[in-house]
Design a protein around this motif. Structure first.
Motif, PDB file in Angstrom:
ATOM      1  N   UNK A 337     -43.054  -0.258  -7.819  1.00  0.00           N
ATOM      2  CA  UNK A 337     -43.965  -1.260  -7.273  1.00  0.00           C
ATOM      3  C   UNK A 337     -43.295  -1.968  -6.093  1.00  0.00           C
ATOM      4  N   UNK A 338     -44.005  -2.002  -4.960  1.00  0.00           N
ATOM      5  CA  UNK A 338     -43.426  -2.513  -3.720  1.00  0.00           C
ATOM      6  C   UNK A 338     -44.385  -3.465  -3.025  1.00  0.00           C
ATOM      7  N   UNK A 339     -43.859  -4.424  -2.254  1.00  0.00           N
ATOM      8  CA  UNK A 339     -44.717  -5.290  -1.456  1.00  0.00           C
ATOM      9  C   UNK A 339     -45.354  -4.528  -0.297  1.00  0.00           C
ATOM     10  N   UNK A 340     -46.486  -5.010   0.167  1.00  0.00           N
ATOM     11  CA  UNK A 340     -47.102  -4.448   1.361  1.00  0.00           C
ATOM     12  C   UNK A 340     -46.377  -4.978   2.593  1.00  0.00           C
ATOM     13  N   UNK A 341     -46.498  -4.263   3.686  1.00  0.00           N
ATOM     14  CA  UNK A 341     -45.858  -4.645   4.939  1.00  0.00           C
ATOM     15  C   UNK A 341     -46.654  -5.767   5.589  1.00  0.00           C
ATOM     16  N   UNK A 342     -46.184  -6.979   5.445  1.00  0.00           N
ATOM     17  CA  UNK A 342     -46.908  -8.112   6.002  1.00  0.00           C
ATOM     18  C   UNK A 342     -46.900  -8.130   7.516  1.00  0.00           C
TER      19      UNK A 342
END
Length: 344
Positions: A337-342
């Protein structure tokens, strides 16, 4: 919504706390929660007041355990290292006889002690050192073979060189487990990460192509980070799944990418909605290993060092994400699980 809790002199201090604070009445209804609590649960105070705990995602349902115990017994209850939404938390439910309310405090569980990694640190340095000479020999042999190879095999020496260079880079950077550093901070297409991991696995196992089923979300937003390390995480998960299927009838590996809008992040602050799921229909993770699966040197493989999942979990953490898993006797799923590229 009941208002008497909001008039408490400590309300202002509770509101600015960085961790969730939730107040329940004796009927087990939510009276109030601070801003951190609303962000962590992903639900507003108004919605909670109308629907109660039914308004929260099932992954957060365990917060009620110590609260209900405290209300039923009239005593304070503390539960440590409770798994909620893929992360570990300490839950403290304090019962107040005077106001007839129970206050739940949610704190991230302390990180695993560094002592667990000390042996792995030395092994990582030794591993990087010992790999350099044989890798250099393999690369040199491939370069010597390159001019003499023709026909359908003419690309094989270059493929060997590229894979050796990739392994050398990983070995150099993984000189100490837990202290890996990201060498890139760039947009990452997670679908492409999976495809390239497939290609690398196929070069080492002829069975991989027949076992893997792909289910990608073509509209998945970009992640951000180090493509090489993320590829290695997916490759490790695929190899583990392949190993687990050795004695399984009709073995299957399903790799999915999707967006989980309900993910609130491991610490409640930064969501990690981009998911790569690697599923297999093998025998599952044994009960005795489930509590220490991501600890270095824990393995069920006869010839394994038990470093793969520890490495994967560390890389996920460095990207602001995490590695979760679910397992039954007939199915296991690992979730990167990874953050989206803001910035995108």
């Amino acid at each position: 919504m009941t208002q008497h809790t909001l008039d408490h002199p400590a309300q202002l201090a509770a509101e600015v706390l960085p961790f969730p604070l939730i107040v329940f009445d004796d009927l087990k209804r939510v009276l109030w929660l601070n801003t951190a609590g609303q962000e962590w649960l992903g639900v507003s105070s108004r919605k909670l007041s109308k629907r109660g705990l039914d308004a929260i995602h099932p992954a957060y349902s365990r917060i009620a355990d110590p609260v209900f115990q405290a209300i039923d017994t009239g005593q304070s209850v503390i539960l440590r290292e409770v798994e909620i939404a893929g992360a570990q938390y300490d839950l403290s439910a304090s019962y107040d006889h005077e106001v007839g309310a129970t206050t739940l405090c949610v704190l991230p569980a302390p990180a695993p002690r560094r002592q667990e990694h000390q042996a792995a640190l030395g092994f990582g340095k030794m591993l990087a050192h010992e790999l350099k000479n044989p890798l250099a020999s393999i690369r040199g042999a491939a370069q010597l073979l390159e001019p003499s190879v023709s026909g359908e095999d003419r690309d094989l020496p270059q493929t060997i060189i590229e894979d050796v260079d990739r392994i050398t880079s990983l070995a150099n950077r993984w000189s100490s487990i837990g202290d890996v550093e990201l060498q890139a901070d760039e947009p990452v297409n997670l679908n492409r990460v999976c495809v390239e991991a497939f290609e690398r696995l196929a070069r080492s196992s002829s069975l991989a192509d027949d076992l893997i089923i792909e289910q990608f979300d073509p509209s998945l937003p970009q992640g951000r980070g180090d493509v090489l390390l993320l590829q290695q995480v997916v490759l490790n998960l695929l190899q583990n799944a392949l190993d687990a299927l050795e004695d399984t009838d009709r073995p299957r590996i399903r790799v999915e990418t999707y967006y989980d809008a309900l993910d609130r992040g491991a610490d409640g602050s930064r969501p990690a909605p981009l998911v790569i799921a690697v599923r297999d229909n093998g025998p599952g993770v044994s009960a005795e290993l489930r509590g220490s699966l991501f600890t270095p040197f824990v393995t069920t493989k006869p010839a394994g060092e038990g470093l793969g999942l520890s490495f994967c979990a560390r890389i996920a953490q460095l990207h602001g994400g995490r590695l979760d898993y679910e397992s039954t006797p007939s199915a296991t799923s690992f979730y990167l699980k990874l953050p989206a590229d803001r910035r995108g």
